[in-house]
Write a protein that holds these residues in place. Structure first.
Motif, short mmCIF file in Angstrom:
data_model
loop_
_atom_site.label_atom_id
_atom_site.label_comp_id
_atom_site.label_asym_id
_atom_site.label_seq_id
_atom_site.Cartn_x
_atom_site.Cartn_y
_atom_site.Cartn_z
N LYS A 33 -5.39 24.47 23.18
CA LYS A 33 -4.49 24.80 23.25
C LYS A 33 -3.35 23.28 23.24
O LYS A 33 -2.23 23.39 22.97
CB LYS A 33 -4.16 24.89 25.02
N ALA A 34 -3.89 21.97 22.95
CA ALA A 34 -3.10 21.04 23.60
C ALA A 34 -2.09 20.61 21.89
O ALA A 34 -1.25 20.34 21.14
CB ALA A 34 -3.62 19.76 23.37
N ALA A 35 -3.06 20.85 20.51
CA ALA A 35 -3.35 21.57 19.23
C ALA A 35 -1.64 22.22 19.27
O ALA A 35 -0.61 22.00 18.15
CB ALA A 35 -4.17 21.50 18.46
N PHE A 36 -2.11 23.12 19.69
CA PHE A 36 -1.10 24.60 19.31
C PHE A 36 0.12 24.04 19.93
O PHE A 36 1.37 24.98 19.60
CB PHE A 36 -1.66 25.73 19.73
N ASP A 37 0.00 23.70 21.32
CA ASP A 37 1.22 23.45 22.03
C ASP A 37 1.87 22.54 21.39
O ASP A 37 3.47 21.82 21.87
CB ASP A 37 1.23 23.53 23.40
N ALA A 38 1.28 21.36 20.83
CA ALA A 38 2.12 20.33 20.11
C ALA A 38 4.18 20.39 19.14
O ALA A 38 3.22 21.40 18.93
CB ALA A 38 1.17 19.16 18.61
N LYS A 39 4.32 19.20 19.36
CA LYS A 39 5.15 18.68 19.00
C LYS A 39 5.62 18.94 17.93
O LYS A 39 7.18 18.99 17.03
CB LYS A 39 7.25 19.11 20.18
N SER A 40 4.90 17.89 17.55
CA SER A 40 5.38 17.17 16.28
C SER A 40 3.83 17.12 15.12
O SER A 40 3.24 17.50 16.10
CB SER A 40 5.62 15.72 16.58
N VAL A 41 3.64 16.61 14.63
CA VAL A 41 2.37 16.37 13.67
C VAL A 41 1.21 15.26 14.17
O VAL A 41 0.97 15.57 13.98
CB VAL A 41 3.13 16.02 11.69
N ALA A 42 1.60 14.55 14.04
CA ALA A 42 1.79 13.35 15.11
C ALA A 42 0.81 13.78 16.59
O ALA A 42 -0.70 13.63 16.65
CB ALA A 42 2.10 12.23 15.43
N ASP A 43 1.54 14.83 17.13
CA ASP A 43 0.89 15.35 18.60
C ASP A 43 -0.19 16.23 18.16
O ASP A 43 -1.32 16.19 18.66
CB ASP A 43 1.91 15.92 19.58
#
Length: 151
Positions: A33-43
């Motif tokens: 979920k954290a990856a798909f909610d990420a707003k940036s490439v780094a996140d």
């Protein structure tokens, strides 16, 4: 002759049995979920245990310069890097930047393509994450002439 419904029922039954016995790969159920909610490439890279991504000529991104229809933009990623675990495709200005994640094993060629929705002109990224936690990327701006996200 078996119809589609019977085939689907049997497939689900087999998957259920495999899951119950622990033989079904856990990765098949994994959703980051954290990856798909990420707003940036780094996140997104961080959500998969990688450090800050650096640009690399060993990662290839395939995408059009101009997308006539943002609802179906063909994009692809490939890499010649050794030890790659994941390949990510991302659209920076999408509400959810991560479009797709592909798992790479020694038996799988690190070359994937899909279609993405793009609501506006944006940078598109291909990110390769290695087993030792390094992240490498290629990026390209894709101009969208007709928005795909309800536009």
């Amino acid at each position: 002759m078996q119809n589609r419904r019977d085939t689907l029922k049997q497939s689900l039954a087999v998957a259920g049995l495999l899951a119950a016995t622990g033989l079904f790969p856990r990765e098949a159920f994994a959703f980051n979920k954290a990856a798909f909610d990420a707003k940036s490439v780094a996140d997104a890279a961080k959500a998969y245990g990688a450090g800050a991504p650096v640009e690399s000529k060993n990662v290839t991104l395939t995408a059009p310069d101009i997308a006539e229809n943002g609802a179906v933009v063909p994009i692809g990623a490939a890499t010649t890097l050794a030890g790659v675990k994941h390949l990510l495709l991302m659209v920076e200005k999408n509400p959810n930047a991560l479009v797709a994640k592909f798992d790479v094993t020694p038996e799988v060629e690190a070359n994937f393509s899909t279609r993405a929705k793009m609501g506006q002109t944006s940078d598109v990224y291909a990110v390769a994450i290695t087993a030792d936690g390094k992240a490498f990327f290629a990026k390209k701006e894709v101009k969208v002439t007709l928005g795909g996200c309800g536009g």
